[in-house]
Design a protein around this motif. Structure first.
Motif, mmCIF file in Angstrom:
data_model
loop_
_atom_site.group_PDB
_atom_site.id
_atom_site.type_symbol
_atom_site.label_atom_id
_atom_site.label_comp_id
_atom_site.label_asym_id
_atom_site.label_seq_id
_atom_site.Cartn_x
_atom_site.Cartn_y
_atom_site.Cartn_z
ATOM 1 N N LEU A 170 -10.836 -27.122 6.131
ATOM 2 C CA LEU A 170 -12.112 -26.991 6.854
ATOM 3 C C LEU A 170 -12.121 -25.748 7.740
ATOM 4 C CD1 LEU A 170 -12.804 -30.707 7.833
ATOM 5 C CD2 LEU A 170 -14.143 -29.302 6.277
ATOM 6 N N ALA A 171 -10.985 -25.481 8.400
ATOM 7 C CA ALA A 171 -10.903 -24.291 9.260
ATOM 8 C C ALA A 171 -11.065 -23.026 8.416
ATOM 9 C CB ALA A 171 -9.578 -24.278 10.000
ATOM 10 N N ARG A 172 -10.454 -23.023 7.220
ATOM 11 C CA ARG A 172 -10.591 -21.862 6.328
ATOM 12 C C ARG A 172 -12.033 -21.702 5.870
ATOM 13 N NH1 ARG A 172 -5.418 -23.210 2.877
ATOM 14 N NH2 ARG A 172 -3.839 -22.154 4.112
ATOM 15 N N ALA A 173 -12.666 -22.841 5.534
ATOM 16 C CA ALA A 173 -14.070 -22.779 5.077
ATOM 17 C C ALA A 173 -14.956 -22.241 6.192
ATOM 18 C CB ALA A 173 -14.547 -24.154 4.644
ATOM 19 N N ILE A 208 -14.890 -32.730 3.512
ATOM 20 C CA ILE A 208 -14.151 -31.852 2.590
ATOM 21 C C ILE A 208 -14.904 -31.787 1.260
ATOM 22 C CG2 ILE A 208 -12.071 -31.842 1.138
ATOM 23 C CD1 ILE A 208 -11.348 -30.759 3.740
ATOM 24 N N VAL A 209 -15.354 -32.986 0.788
ATOM 25 C CA VAL A 209 -16.100 -33.044 -0.483
ATOM 26 C C VAL A 209 -17.319 -32.117 -0.412
ATOM 27 C CG1 VAL A 209 -17.584 -34.562 -1.866
ATOM 28 C CG2 VAL A 209 -15.337 -35.355 -1.135
ATOM 29 N N LYS A 210 -18.084 -32.246 0.663
ATOM 30 C CA LYS A 210 -19.313 -31.447 0.816
ATOM 31 C C LYS A 210 -18.975 -29.944 0.870
ATOM 32 C CE LYS A 210 -23.140 -31.233 4.115
ATOM 33 N NZ LYS A 210 -24.328 -31.050 3.347
ATOM 34 N N THR A 211 -17.948 -29.591 1.669
ATOM 35 C CA THR A 211 -17.585 -28.181 1.810
ATOM 36 C C THR A 211 -17.186 -27.587 0.454
ATOM 37 O OG1 THR A 211 -16.753 -28.734 3.990
ATOM 38 C CG2 THR A 211 -16.096 -26.606 3.129
ATOM 39 N N PHE A 212 -16.347 -28.298 -0.294
ATOM 40 C CA PHE A 212 -15.885 -27.780 -1.588
ATOM 41 C C PHE A 212 -17.041 -27.677 -2.585
ATOM 42 C CE2 PHE A 212 -11.143 -29.174 -1.212
ATOM 43 C CZ PHE A 212 -10.959 -28.169 -0.275
ATOM 44 N N VAL A 213 -17.842 -28.778 -2.678
ATOM 45 C CA VAL A 213 -18.915 -28.791 -3.684
ATOM 46 C C VAL A 213 -19.930 -27.681 -3.391
ATOM 47 C CG1 VAL A 213 -20.842 -30.136 -4.606
ATOM 48 C CG2 VAL A 213 -18.642 -31.209 -4.275
ATOM 49 N N GLU A 214 -20.282 -27.522 -2.121
ATOM 50 C CA GLU A 214 -21.247 -26.461 -1.780
ATOM 51 C C GLU A 214 -20.630 -25.089 -2.022
ATOM 52 O OE1 GLU A 214 -22.793 -27.420 2.096
ATOM 53 O OE2 GLU A 214 -24.063 -29.017 1.274
#
Ligand code: ADP
Length: 486
Positions: free
Chosen positions: A313-316, A442-448
């Motif tokens: 999340l910090a990387r995103a 995490i799911v939302k960050t990756f999928v987006e």
């Protein structure tokens, strides 16, 4: 009528605009009202005062004239002569004895109507100071005084002057002045309301600009206002300074989380590795030691997962989440994930998909992680005897993966919040499942990050003894489909 109530409902009585408009309109109404009242009073003075003075002079002069005439002719003839001399077209005089009998009167009474003259003559009391009174639709300045002749009071003198035309003009002017003032107040209020609305426009702009600033663009966000008053520009400058301070502290916090996660993950991974190896190799452990080491290994694994989530999340957030996007066949990926999840969870997970292979460009490992998270949740939040189904579909240019369960469901008001970091619906309900509330973010960050979307549909319909099909959750991932030949 509907339109008016709509406009009325939009008005906020506590807004600066309404307060300023009401305040300024109130002050101008007060100013204009006072001016109109003062003008009317001044005009009445100009129009009537001459008459009042005239009436007063007549009342003073008559006794002197009567005195003079009585010296050269009989008193009653002298009295009448003095009255005749002071009578003009609109001036009426009469004298009443102490028993209210008329002793003498002006000869011009026939100019007035019978009723008016009767009403006037029937008056027994008038003030000594001249005053305006309305008698039978006409206006008169009237006063009375005692009439002393040779140290004896002969009777009471009444002097009346007809000022109907002046008073009518005065009343017309007052009416116009009133209407004019009301119109002026309305016009001024409307003009002021528009002016205040325009003046407050920059403030509204400022609020709209601040509303759209998100955490992601905190660093670049700057507020610029053209043609704004200096005070508002100053406010915008202060806002910009605050935004930059906020962005700095957010960046520091992110950096801190990233560093801590990174620094803790490595030693913890080593600890976990040692624990696993001890558990595998040592055959002479007592059951209590075995259990303690297993618990320690489980907790270490859980914490490593949490640290990995925090790091991701910090990387995103800082834009350093690098996704390795490559073409892949979604059917194979889903089959692999379901296979893994079945072994891991000891549950039957069904795949429902079309025979046609669906191709997408994605980060293979991250998408596996996303699906594992969703399947893990579906398993965690549903009964062991209910199925978990993964559906795979393609609609036009979109590849759709659905993870369905028949579990406890998610209340409607919580559905938009479950993708927030560390958000868990009910700590008491979720404690046993052992998560941290980071999985779905995490799911939302990756999928987006992969150019897709994730949504949820869920029902928490009360448990029905015969049918349990009426509740549960469906998490839908939509990814742009592609052809491997491209
Ligand atoms: P956790 O790791 O705590 O499960 P998540 O971010 O994965 O955190 O989920 C957030 C919350 O959403 C959970 O605490 C849980 O209450 C709820 N939730 C997620 N998936 C489901 C599901 N399939 N059914 C019911 N509730 C769910």
């Amino acid at each position: 009528m509907n339109q008016i109530s709509k406009i009325w409902s939009k008005i906020d009585p506590f807004s600066l605009r309404v307060r300023l408009t009401v305040g300024v309109a109130g002050v101008s109404a007060l100013g204009l009202g006072s001016l109109a009242i003062w003008t009317s009073w001044k005009m009445q003075q100009i129009l009537i005062n001459d008459h009042k003075l005239n009436v007063e002079q007549i009342a003073e002069r008559l006794p002197r004239d009567v005195q003079l005439y009585s010296e050269i002719m009989p008193p009653s003839t002298g009295l009448q002569k003095a009255i005749n001399n002071l009578t003009t077209t609109n001036t009426y005089l009469w004298i009443k004895s102490s028993d209210h009998q008329i002793i003498a009167q002006s000869p011009n009474w026939n100019q007035l109507s019978q009723t008016t003259s009767t009403k006037l003559m029937s008056l027994t009391e008038m003030s000594v100071k001249p005053q305006v009174a309305k008698v039978n639709q006409r206006y008169f300045v009237l006063c009375s005084s005692a009439l002393p002749i040779q140290d004896q009071t002969l009777g009471k003198l009444f002097v009346v002057q007809d000022v109907t035309s002046e008073q009518t003009i005065f009343l017309v002017i007052v009416r116009y002045l009133g209407i004019g003032s009301i119109l002026a107040i309305i016009t001024i209020s409307v003009a002021i309301a528009f002016y205040i609305k325009r003046s407050l426009q920059p403030l509204r702009q400022l609020s709209q600009m601040t509303q759209v600033i998100s955490l992601a663009d905190l660093g670049q966000a700057q507020i610029y206002l053209d043609n704004a008053p200096s005070e508002v520009k100053e406010l915008a400058k202060t806002f910009n300074m605050m935004l930059s301070r906020l962005s700095q502290s957010w960046e520091q916090e992110r950096q801190f989380v990233s560093n801590v996660s990174h620094e803790l993950r490595t030693p913890l991974t080593i600890v976990h590795g040692y624990l696993q190896s001890v558990l595998r190799r040592q055959k002479n452990l007592t059951p209590a030691q075995q259990e303690a080491l297993e618990t320690a290994a489980l907790e270490a694994e859980r914490t490593i997962r949490l640290l990995q989530h925090l790091l991701d999340l910090a990387r995103a957030d800082s834009g350093h989440l690098h996704l390795r996007m490559e073409p892949c066949v979604l059917n194979d990926l889903v089959a692999e994930v379901v296979n893994m999840a079945e072994k891991y969870s000891d549950r039957t997970i069904k795949i429902e998909s079309t025979t046609k292979s669906i191709e997408v460009r994605t980060d293979y490992n991250r998408l596996k992680q996303v699906l594992l998270n969703l399947i893990d949740n579906a398993v965690k939040y549903s009964e062991a005897d209910t199925p978990v189904i993964v559906k795979l579909n393609q609609q036009g240019e979109e590849a759709i993966i659905e993870v369905c369960d028949q579990g406890c469901g998610i209340p409607l008001q919580e559905q938009s919040r479950i993708f927030e970091r560390f958000y868990r619906i009910d700590e008491a309900r979720d404690r046993s499942t052992g998560g941290y509330g980071l999985g779905l973010s995490i799911v939302k960050t990756f999928v987006e990050g992969m150019g897709g979307t994730v949504t949820v549909r869920s029902r928490t319909t009360t448990y029905h003894q015969t049918s349990r099909l009426n509740k549960g959750s469906v998490f839908t991932i939509t990814l742009p489909a592609c052809s491997l030949l491209e």
